[in-house]
Design a protein around this motif. Structure first.
Motif, PDB file in Angstrom:
ATOM      1  N   THR A  88      64.784  74.111  51.473  1.00  0.00           N
ATOM      2  CA  THR A  88      63.691  73.138  51.559  1.00  0.00           C
ATOM      3  C   THR A  88      63.273  72.758  50.153  1.00  0.00           C
ATOM      4  OG1 THR A  88      62.924  74.207  53.586  1.00  0.00           O
ATOM      5  CG2 THR A  88      61.398  72.724  52.500  1.00  0.00           C
ATOM      6  N   TRP A 129      59.514  72.820  59.984  1.00  0.00           N
ATOM      7  CA  TRP A 129      58.808  71.786  60.741  1.00  0.00           C
ATOM      8  C   TRP A 129      57.347  72.151  60.946  1.00  0.00           C
ATOM      9  CZ3 TRP A 129      60.368  67.222  60.428  1.00  0.00           C
ATOM     10  CH2 TRP A 129      61.717  66.893  60.443  1.00  0.00           C
ATOM     11  N   GLU A 130      57.064  73.422  61.119  1.00  0.00           N
ATOM     12  CA  GLU A 130      55.668  73.841  61.256  1.00  0.00           C
ATOM     13  C   GLU A 130      54.892  73.511  59.978  1.00  0.00           C
ATOM     14  OE1 GLU A 130      53.305  78.005  61.839  1.00  0.00           O
ATOM     15  OE2 GLU A 130      55.114  77.700  63.038  1.00  0.00           O
ATOM     16  N   GLU A 131      55.497  73.804  58.844  1.00  0.00           N
ATOM     17  CA  GLU A 131      54.847  73.504  57.557  1.00  0.00           C
ATOM     18  C   GLU A 131      54.704  71.993  57.356  1.00  0.00           C
ATOM     19  OE1 GLU A 131      55.740  74.244  52.844  1.00  0.00           O
ATOM     20  OE2 GLU A 131      56.362  75.788  54.283  1.00  0.00           O
ATOM     21  N   ILE A 132      55.757  71.237  57.674  1.00  0.00           N
ATOM     22  CA  ILE A 132      55.734  69.777  57.513  1.00  0.00           C
ATOM     23  C   ILE A 132      54.677  69.154  58.418  1.00  0.00           C
ATOM     24  CG2 ILE A 132      57.066  67.675  57.962  1.00  0.00           C
ATOM     25  CD1 ILE A 132      59.558  69.380  56.986  1.00  0.00           C
ATOM     26  N   ASN A 133      54.629  69.594  59.673  1.00  0.00           N
ATOM     27  CA  ASN A 133      53.655  69.043  60.621  1.00  0.00           C
ATOM     28  C   ASN A 133      52.215  69.319  60.203  1.00  0.00           C
ATOM     29  OD1 ASN A 133      55.481  67.860  62.391  1.00  0.00           O
ATOM     30  ND2 ASN A 133      55.690  69.700  63.623  1.00  0.00           N
ATOM     31  N   GLY A 134      52.004  70.379  59.470  1.00  0.00           N
ATOM     32  CA  GLY A 134      50.659  70.718  59.026  1.00  0.00           C
ATOM     33  C   GLY A 134      50.253  70.073  57.716  1.00  0.00           C
ATOM     34  N   ASP A 135      51.122  69.268  57.134  1.00  0.00           N
ATOM     35  CA  ASP A 135      50.850  68.652  55.829  1.00  0.00           C
ATOM     36  C   ASP A 135      50.813  67.134  55.967  1.00  0.00           C
ATOM     37  OD1 ASP A 135      50.760  67.747  53.218  1.00  0.00           O
ATOM     38  OD2 ASP A 135      52.193  69.238  52.487  1.00  0.00           O
ATOM     39  N   ASP A 136      49.624  66.567  55.933  1.00  0.00           N
ATOM     40  CA  ASP A 136      49.470  65.117  56.094  1.00  0.00           C
ATOM     41  C   ASP A 136      50.018  64.321  54.916  1.00  0.00           C
ATOM     42  OD1 ASP A 136      48.286  65.444  58.563  1.00  0.00           O
ATOM     43  OD2 ASP A 136      46.241  65.447  57.747  1.00  0.00           O
ATOM     44  N   ARG A 179      55.440  62.160  53.984  1.00  0.00           N
ATOM     45  CA  ARG A 179      55.675  60.820  54.552  1.00  0.00           C
ATOM     46  C   ARG A 179      57.069  60.680  55.146  1.00  0.00           C
ATOM     47  NH1 ARG A 179      50.907  60.811  53.539  1.00  0.00           N
ATOM     48  NH2 ARG A 179      49.771  59.417  52.191  1.00  0.00           N
TER      49      ARG A 179
END
Length: 83
Positions: free
Chosen positions: A8, A40-47, A50
């Protein structure tokens, strides 16, 4: 120690996920599945994220799974193994 099955990298608002199993043509195994779930958990939690780019080292496996990976992967079992 060997490299993880999924790398990542973040550059600003873009996250790149690199499948890192070139010896297996990047076939998804339980370790990679767990690392995808974590990423994906980390990505989904980071607004601030993009875009996500999915790529792989070496050649990618397309279509069929290799013989050793023809067993059905149980995502729940893979997640339990990493605990």
């Amino acid at each position: 120690m060997s490299e993880p099955a999924l790398l990542t990298e973040r550059d600003g608002h873009i996250v790149t996920l690199t499948m890192n199993r070139p010896e297996a043509k990047n076939a998804i195994d339980p370790e990679m599945l767990c690392r995808f779930a974590d990423a994906w958990e980390e990505i989904n939690g980071d607004d601030d994220v993009r875009a996500v780019i999915l790529t792989g080292q070496g050649r990618l496996l397309r279509g069929r799974r290799p013989r050793q990976a023809r067993v059905a992967l149980d995502p729940g079992a893979a997640a339990r193994e990493r605990v």
